[in-house]
Motif scaffolding. Structure first.
Motif, PDB file in Angstrom:
ATOM      1  N   VAL A  71       0.857  -1.191   0.000  1.00 47.32           N
ATOM      2  CA  VAL A  71       0.000   0.000   0.000  1.00 47.32           C
ATOM      3  C   VAL A  71       0.894   1.242   0.000  1.00 47.32           C
ATOM      4  CG1 VAL A  71      -0.326  -0.159   2.525  1.00 47.32           C
ATOM      5  CG2 VAL A  71      -1.929   1.173   1.164  1.00 47.32           C
ATOM      6  N   ASP A  72       0.577   2.198  -0.892  1.00 47.02           N
ATOM      7  CA  ASP A  72       1.411   3.397  -0.957  1.00 47.02           C
ATOM      8  C   ASP A  72       0.687   4.583  -0.325  1.00 47.02           C
ATOM      9  OD1 ASP A  72      -0.132   4.660  -3.006  1.00 47.02           O
ATOM     10  OD2 ASP A  72       1.015   3.653  -4.571  1.00 47.02           O
ATOM     11  N   PRO A  73       1.362   5.711  -0.146  1.00 44.25           N
ATOM     12  CA  PRO A  73       0.761   6.825   0.604  1.00 44.25           C
ATOM     13  C   PRO A  73      -0.539   7.345  -0.020  1.00 44.25           C
ATOM     14  CG  PRO A  73       3.131   7.170   0.382  1.00 44.25           C
ATOM     15  CD  PRO A  73       2.788   5.992  -0.481  1.00 44.25           C
ATOM     16  N   SER A  74      -0.744   7.112  -1.324  1.00 46.41           N
ATOM     17  CA  SER A  74      -1.988   7.567  -1.948  1.00 46.41           C
ATOM     18  C   SER A  74      -3.159   6.648  -1.591  1.00 46.41           C
ATOM     19  CB  SER A  74      -1.829   7.591  -3.471  1.00 46.41           C
ATOM     20  OG  SER A  74      -1.840   6.263  -3.985  1.00 46.41           O
ATOM     21  N   GLY A  75      -2.868   5.504  -0.962  1.00 43.20           N
ATOM     22  CA  GLY A  75      -3.915   4.529  -0.650  1.00 43.20           C
ATOM     23  C   GLY A  75      -4.020   3.440  -1.699  1.00 43.20           C
ATOM     24  N   THR A  76      -3.439   3.683  -2.880  1.00 44.45           N
ATOM     25  CA  THR A  76      -3.450   2.653  -3.928  1.00 44.45           C
ATOM     26  C   THR A  76      -2.703   1.433  -3.413  1.00 44.45           C
ATOM     27  OG1 THR A  76      -3.463   4.352  -5.630  1.00 44.45           O
ATOM     28  CG2 THR A  76      -2.774   2.151  -6.318  1.00 44.45           C
ATOM     29  N   CYS A  77      -3.247   0.253  -3.687  1.00 43.36           N
ATOM     30  CA  CYS A  77      -2.612  -0.952  -3.156  1.00 43.36           C
ATOM     31  C   CYS A  77      -2.641  -2.081  -4.173  1.00 43.36           C
ATOM     32  CB  CYS A  77      -3.271  -1.359  -1.849  1.00 43.36           C
ATOM     33  SG  CYS A  77      -5.022  -1.620  -2.013  1.00 43.36           S
ATOM     34  N   PHE A  78      -1.770  -3.046  -3.939  1.00 43.37           N
ATOM     35  CA  PHE A  78      -1.650  -4.193  -4.838  1.00 43.37           C
ATOM     36  C   PHE A  78      -1.541  -5.456  -3.996  1.00 43.37           C
ATOM     37  CE2 PHE A  78       1.125  -7.060  -7.442  1.00 43.37           C
ATOM     38  CZ  PHE A  78       0.185  -7.335  -8.419  1.00 43.37           C
ATOM     39  N   GLY A  79      -2.407  -6.427  -4.303  1.00 42.53           N
ATOM     40  CA  GLY A  79      -2.447  -7.666  -3.530  1.00 42.53           C
ATOM     41  C   GLY A  79      -1.901  -8.847  -4.312  1.00 42.53           C
ATOM     42  N   MET A  80      -1.148  -9.694  -3.603  1.00 42.77           N
ATOM     43  CA  MET A  80      -0.619 -10.933  -4.186  1.00 42.77           C
ATOM     44  C   MET A  80      -0.924 -12.077  -3.220  1.00 42.77           C
ATOM     45  SD  MET A  80       3.356  -9.971  -4.519  1.00 42.77           S
ATOM     46  CE  MET A  80       4.049  -8.888  -5.705  1.00 42.77           C
ATOM     47  N   LEU A 112      -3.420 -20.862  -7.999  1.00 38.66           N
ATOM     48  CA  LEU A 112      -4.102 -20.044  -9.011  1.00 38.66           C
ATOM     49  C   LEU A 112      -5.591 -19.908  -8.677  1.00 38.66           C
ATOM     50  CD1 LEU A 112      -2.406 -21.502 -12.234  1.00 38.66           C
ATOM     51  CD2 LEU A 112      -2.067 -19.217 -11.322  1.00 38.66           C
ATOM     52  N   GLN A 113      -6.192 -21.004  -8.243  1.00 41.71           N
ATOM     53  CA  GLN A 113      -7.626 -20.961  -7.893  1.00 41.71           C
ATOM     54  C   GLN A 113      -7.879 -20.050  -6.687  1.00 41.71           C
ATOM     55  OE1 GLN A 113      -8.847 -25.055  -7.288  1.00 41.71           O
ATOM     56  NE2 GLN A 113      -8.096 -25.622  -9.310  1.00 41.71           N
ATOM     57  N   ALA A 114      -7.003 -20.170  -5.694  1.00 42.05           N
ATOM     58  CA  ALA A 114      -7.192 -19.358  -4.481  1.00 42.05           C
ATOM     59  C   ALA A 114      -7.014 -17.872  -4.801  1.00 42.05           C
ATOM     60  CB  ALA A 114      -6.202 -19.793  -3.400  1.00 42.05           C
ATOM     61  N   ALA A 115      -6.061 -17.562  -5.693  1.00 41.70           N
ATOM     62  CA  ALA A 115      -5.857 -16.152  -6.073  1.00 41.70           C
ATOM     63  C   ALA A 115      -7.075 -15.623  -6.825  1.00 41.70           C
ATOM     64  CB  ALA A 115      -4.600 -16.005  -6.910  1.00 41.70           C
ATOM     65  N   ASP A 116      -7.737 -16.496  -7.612  1.00 42.89           N
ATOM     66  CA  ASP A 116      -8.986 -16.092  -8.284  1.00 42.89           C
ATOM     67  C   ASP A 116     -10.038 -15.713  -7.232  1.00 42.89           C
ATOM     68  OD1 ASP A 116      -7.888 -16.611 -10.770  1.00 42.89           O
ATOM     69  OD2 ASP A 116      -8.837 -18.580 -10.997  1.00 42.89           O
ATOM     70  N   LEU A 117     -10.078 -16.515  -6.175  1.00 36.62           N
ATOM     71  CA  LEU A 117     -11.048 -16.282  -5.107  1.00 36.62           C
ATOM     72  C   LEU A 117     -10.790 -14.941  -4.408  1.00 36.62           C
ATOM     73  CD1 LEU A 117     -13.243 -18.167  -3.731  1.00 36.62           C
ATOM     74  CD2 LEU A 117     -11.526 -18.530  -1.952  1.00 36.62           C
ATOM     75  N   ASN A 274      -5.185 -11.628 -14.387  1.00 36.95           N
ATOM     76  CA  ASN A 274      -4.535 -12.440 -13.358  1.00 36.95           C
ATOM     77  C   ASN A 274      -3.653 -11.586 -12.445  1.00 36.95           C
ATOM     78  OD1 ASN A 274      -1.907 -14.372 -12.717  1.00 36.95           O
ATOM     79  ND2 ASN A 274      -3.891 -15.396 -12.503  1.00 36.95           N
ATOM     80  N   ILE A 275      -3.026 -10.567 -13.014  1.00 34.37           N
ATOM     81  CA  ILE A 275      -2.114  -9.753 -12.214  1.00 34.37           C
ATOM     82  C   ILE A 275      -2.735  -8.409 -11.834  1.00 34.37           C
ATOM     83  CG2 ILE A 275       0.143  -8.582 -12.244  1.00 34.37           C
ATOM     84  CD1 ILE A 275       1.219 -11.072 -13.491  1.00 34.37           C
ATOM     85  N   LEU A 276      -3.292  -7.710 -12.814  1.00 35.01           N
ATOM     86  CA  LEU A 276      -3.683  -6.323 -12.553  1.00 35.01           C
ATOM     87  C   LEU A 276      -4.984  -6.193 -11.758  1.00 35.01           C
ATOM     88  CD1 LEU A 276      -2.599  -4.615 -15.905  1.00 35.01           C
ATOM     89  CD2 LEU A 276      -1.278  -5.061 -13.833  1.00 35.01           C
ATOM     90  N   ARG A 277      -5.740  -7.288 -11.613  1.00 34.82           N
ATOM     91  CA  ARG A 277      -6.919  -7.226 -10.724  1.00 34.82           C
ATOM     92  C   ARG A 277      -6.495  -6.969  -9.279  1.00 34.82           C
ATOM     93  NH1 ARG A 277      -8.008 -13.783 -10.932  1.00 34.82           N
ATOM     94  NH2 ARG A 277      -6.075 -14.315  -9.840  1.00 34.82           N
ATOM     95  N   GLY A 278      -5.218  -7.229  -8.965  1.00 34.58           N
ATOM     96  CA  GLY A 278      -4.730  -6.998  -7.599  1.00 34.58           C
ATOM     97  C   GLY A 278      -4.557  -5.527  -7.256  1.00 34.58           C
ATOM     98  N   LEU A 279      -4.664  -4.662  -8.276  1.00 40.42           N
ATOM     99  CA  LEU A 279      -4.520  -3.214  -8.032  1.00 40.42           C
ATOM    100  C   LEU A 279      -5.858  -2.618  -7.625  1.00 40.42           C
ATOM    101  CD1 LEU A 279      -2.289  -1.970 -10.992  1.00 40.42           C
ATOM    102  CD2 LEU A 279      -1.836  -1.599  -8.555  1.00 40.42           C
ATOM    103  N   ARG A 280      -5.895  -2.015  -6.451  1.00 37.70           N
ATOM    104  CA  ARG A 280      -7.152  -1.462  -5.947  1.00 37.70           C
ATOM    105  C   ARG A 280      -6.953  -0.023  -5.479  1.00 37.70           C
ATOM    106  NH1 ARG A 280     -10.973  -5.498  -4.518  1.00 37.70           N
ATOM    107  NH2 ARG A 280     -11.996  -3.812  -3.422  1.00 37.70           N
TER     108      ARG A 280
END
Ligand SMILES: [Zn+2]
Length: 312
Positions: A71-80, A112-117, A274-280
């Motif tokens: 998570v960065d100071p702007s609040g934008t975050c990325f999950g893996m 891969l399945q759990a990350a989809d979840l 698969n990757i960029l959905r982690g950006l919120r």
């Protein structure tokens, strides 16, 4: 965005502590275990990472996977969703036990399945031993002699699970070497000085300026973490001789990119999603609950060894 020198120093400190522990256990035992390395990493990167561990009564449903949120100071975050694996030296060959099977199935498929979840990017953290352990193995085209900065930092590296699945498809025998060559040192994920190449400037994206800018321009913070992971699959996609499907599909609310190309190439899934959905735009509520010490739903805790929140 300015760099965060304290975080960079902490990530380097964490990697060096893991390097030392791996070297110690190789000398004692010929091998090391993944789990203590994750603990050593978190302990040395804190307070720039907040690790939250769960009781492991239900471990085995998926495995000892961690959710990492940057998570960065702007609040934008990325999950893996991150699974730890060791780079092993077996009879003069390099191997990583990516495709380990348990009662529930193949570990890679389950990851891969759990990350989809969880709607995050599936990834591996590779514990690769120190540079002495890795004698004879190097990072590939960017390698420099006699000293290589990238190899020096590679003891703790991160790699997209979709890329790993593709390496296994190409050759089980060379998957570990391919994985090591494509993985990014953990500390580079947060380093704004690290090299970022412009990615595929597909004409299909000319009407999607945000996505095009992400691919072509330098990124910082959580967007940089996502971009370095995405670069691994994007580079592989360029080598796949298939036309890109131009269609895009929605990936849900709260995302930085609300819709993403469906193009799969030779991957098992759309590599964009698969990757960029982690950006919120902000941390999901369950992560904020965990951060504040509030209990999580048991089904969620049961699927994870823990959550680590990295403050960029
Ligand atoms: Zn190198």
């Amino acid at each position: 965005m300015n760099e965060n020198p304290a975080l960079l120093a902490a990530l380097a400190r964490g990697r060096k502590a893991v390097d030392e522990s791996m070297a110690f256990w190789v000398q004692q035992n010929g091998r090391w275990d993944e789990e203590p390395m994750t603990a050593i990493l978190c302990q040395n990167v804190a307070p720039h990472v907040k690790p939250i561990t769960f009781n492991k009564q239900q471990e085995g449903i998926i495995g000892a996977d961690w959710l990492w949120w940057w998570v960065d100071p702007s609040g934008t975050c990325f999950g893996m969703l991150v699974q730890a694996k060791n780079l092993e030296r077996k009879k003069g060959r390099w191997s990583v036990d990516f495709d380990h099977a348990n009662k529930k199935g193949q570990q890679l498929d389950l990851l891969l399945q759990a990350a989809d979840l969880f709607q995050v990017a599936p990834a591996y953290v590779l514990y690769c031993g120190d540079t002495e352990y890795r004698t004879g193995l190097h990072c590939g085209l960017r390698h420099t002699e006699p000293v290589c900065d990238r190899c020096t930092r590679a003891g703790v590296s991160v790699l997209s699970a979709l890329a790993v699945q593709y390496f296994l498809l190409l050759s089980q025998d060379s998957a570990a070497v391919d994985a090591f060559g494509h993985a990014v040192p953990l500390e580079d994920l947060a380093d704004p000085k690290v090299r970022q190449r412009p990615l595929w400037d597909d004409p299909n994206f000319s009407n999607v300026p945000e996505l095009r800018a992400f691919l072509v321009e330098r990124q910082y913070g959580a967007l940089q973490v996502a971009k370095l992971l995405f670069t691994q699959v994007s580079k592989l996609r360029r080598g796949q001789m298939l036309l890109a499907a131009p269609r895009r599909i929605g990936v849900g609310d709260g995302k930085i990119f609300p819709d993403l190309p469906v193009d799969r190439g030779h991957f098992s899934r759309s590599y964009y999603g698969n990757i960029l959905r982690g950006l919120r735009t902000e941390l999901p509520s369950y992560v904020r609950d965990a951060e504040a010490g509030r209990a999580l739903p048991p089904d969620l805790e049961g699927r994870l060894a823990g959550i680590a929140i990295f403050y960029l």
